[in-house]
Scaffold this active site. Structure first.
Site, mmCIF file in Angstrom:
data_model
loop_
_atom_site.group_PDB
_atom_site.id
_atom_site.type_symbol
_atom_site.label_atom_id
_atom_site.label_comp_id
_atom_site.label_asym_id
_atom_site.label_seq_id
_atom_site.Cartn_x
_atom_site.Cartn_y
_atom_site.Cartn_z
ATOM 1 N N HIS A 192 2.817 -11.264 -4.702
ATOM 2 C CA HIS A 192 2.048 -10.107 -5.178
ATOM 3 C C HIS A 192 2.510 -9.626 -6.547
ATOM 4 O O HIS A 192 1.819 -8.838 -7.198
ATOM 5 C CB HIS A 192 2.060 -8.974 -4.147
ATOM 6 C CG HIS A 192 3.354 -8.246 -3.994
ATOM 7 N ND1 HIS A 192 4.113 -8.296 -2.848
ATOM 8 C CD2 HIS A 192 4.030 -7.423 -4.822
ATOM 9 C CE1 HIS A 192 5.176 -7.531 -2.981
ATOM 10 N NE2 HIS A 192 5.148 -6.995 -4.179
ATOM 11 N N ASP B 53 4.091 -14.376 0.887
ATOM 12 C CA ASP B 53 4.335 -13.492 -0.254
ATOM 13 C C ASP B 53 5.505 -13.972 -1.105
ATOM 14 O O ASP B 53 6.369 -13.193 -1.504
ATOM 15 C CB ASP B 53 4.562 -12.047 0.190
ATOM 16 C CG ASP B 53 4.278 -11.064 -0.951
ATOM 17 O OD1 ASP B 53 3.988 -11.522 -2.070
ATOM 18 O OD2 ASP B 53 4.377 -9.843 -0.721
ATOM 19 N N SER C 40 10.217 -5.349 -6.218
ATOM 20 C CA SER C 40 9.676 -6.524 -5.541
ATOM 21 C C SER C 40 10.046 -7.812 -6.266
ATOM 22 O O SER C 40 9.888 -7.922 -7.475
ATOM 23 C CB SER C 40 8.153 -6.428 -5.440
ATOM 24 O OG SER C 40 7.772 -5.500 -4.466
#
Length: 357
Positions: free
Chosen positions: A95, A126, A209
């Site tokens: 993402h 992911d 992230s």
């Protein structure tokens, strides 16, 4: 608290108010006891050695690992990444890269951003790998740890670029292991359902992230990916509840991408259907309706048909698409399990050998 996980890669613009706290008393130079004794020095001398040892360990780990954590800039997103090897491969979240192919990467040893290109993105887990066009001198690969040795209560550090603040470090513990978490699609999330995630109290903010969750041995034990959101707070982040993809899955996926250019063995179980959540007469989720069945796949071989409503898998109740994805996430391809479903108002159970996603 009913907390639902949300992704944490978006660049956030914020204003920071810096408040200077200073002693206002004229001539104040610190605490002084009678007879001129420096009480601050006394306090330092009385500090237990263990505290100093722990601080030294933190600083040692940060010095060793932070050069292996990079900042990744896409067109509209800002995230982090971990140097996977010495040839310029960097692992991050899918993402973070989104649908883009070219990125700006700032490493610990680069004054100017470097260009990197997408090798492969695997939204189902992911994870993604990008590769630097030019490998800078001194690029330092991270040391990957062992997921089997991760324990609840273990002290960990989260490293990345939260809110665009590169080379930031937060501290916490492993709060739980083995979590299965579903990521939303809103705000650019992949919608992945990921098993065996590491839950941590270390702060995970937008920009973290794809960074590194590190133990005190300086080994990466996970990739910070999600922060929980509290619906009672209007979807705001729930403090101290973050999730990281376990390093075992990071290693498995990244190694395949680096060697093969894609993921050739997902290790993720599947029924081979498309489906949707159905509700009962009170508008509560009541199962998963099969929309299509792929020919020759697991559901097809077990006799499932479009229109069947799945209500159980392996003894676990299934009420929504998310609960079905979570049940499959903790299973393995080739494993034989049971599927409970309704057809024409009649409940049936069938054995199925799970396929691969």
């Amino acid at each position: 608290m009913d907390a639902s996980p949300t992704r944490a890669p978006r660049k956030t613009v914020f204003a920071a108010a810096l408040v200077c706290c200073a002693a206002l008393a004229a001539g104040c130079t610190g605490p002084v006891a009678r007879g001129g004794q420096d009480t601050a020095a006394t306090t330092r001398a009385a500090a237990p050695p263990a505290a100093g040892d722990l601080q030294s360990q933190y600083q040692k780990v940060i010095k060793e690992v932070l050069p292996s954590v990079v900042q990744i800039q896409a067109s509209n997103d800002l995230g982090s990444g971990v140097v996977y090897d010495g040839t310029g491969d960097i692992v991050t979240n899918a993402h973070v890269v989104g649908s883009e192919k070219i990125f700006k990467v700032t490493t610990a040893n680069s004054e100017e951003p470097l260009t990197a290109r997408l090798v492969y993105s695997y939204p189902e887990q992911d994870l993604a790998v990008i590769k630097l066009d030019k490998v800078p001198t001194g690029l330092k690969p991270a040391v990957l740890g062992d997921s089997e040795k991760v324990e609840v209560g273990q002290i960990v550090l989260a490293m990345g670029s939260p809110l665009g603040l590169s080379s930031s470090v937060t501290q916490g513990i492993v709060s739980a292991t083995g979590r299965t978490v579903s990521e939303g699609r809103t705000g650019g999330g992949t919608g992945a359902t990921i098993a065996n995630m590491v839950q941590t109290s270390a702060a995970i903010n937008p920009g973290n992230s794809g960074g590194a969750l590190v133990d005190l041995d300086g080994q990466v034990i996970g990739i910070p990916t999600l922060a929980a959101a509290d619906p009672s707070l209007g979807g705001s982040a729930a403090a101290g509840i973050g999730f990281a993809i376990p390093v075992s899955m990071v290693r498995t996926v990244a190694e395949q991408i680096v060697k093969e250019g894609k993921v050739v063995d997902s290790g993720r179980a599947a029924l081979g259907i498309t489906a949707r959540t159905v509700v009962d007469e009170t508008y509560q989720p009541a199962g998963v309706a099969v929309v299509t069945v792929r020919s020759g796949d697991a559901a097809d071989k077990a006799g499932l048909r479009p229109g069947d409503i799945i209500t159980g898998l392996g003894g676990r109740p299934i009420t929504t698409i998310t609960s079905l994805a979570e049940a499959l996430a903790v299973d393995k391809p080739g494993r034989r399990t049971s599927v409970t479903y309704q057809r024409g108002g009649t409940e049936k159970t069938v054995e199925v050998t799970l396929g691969e996603q």
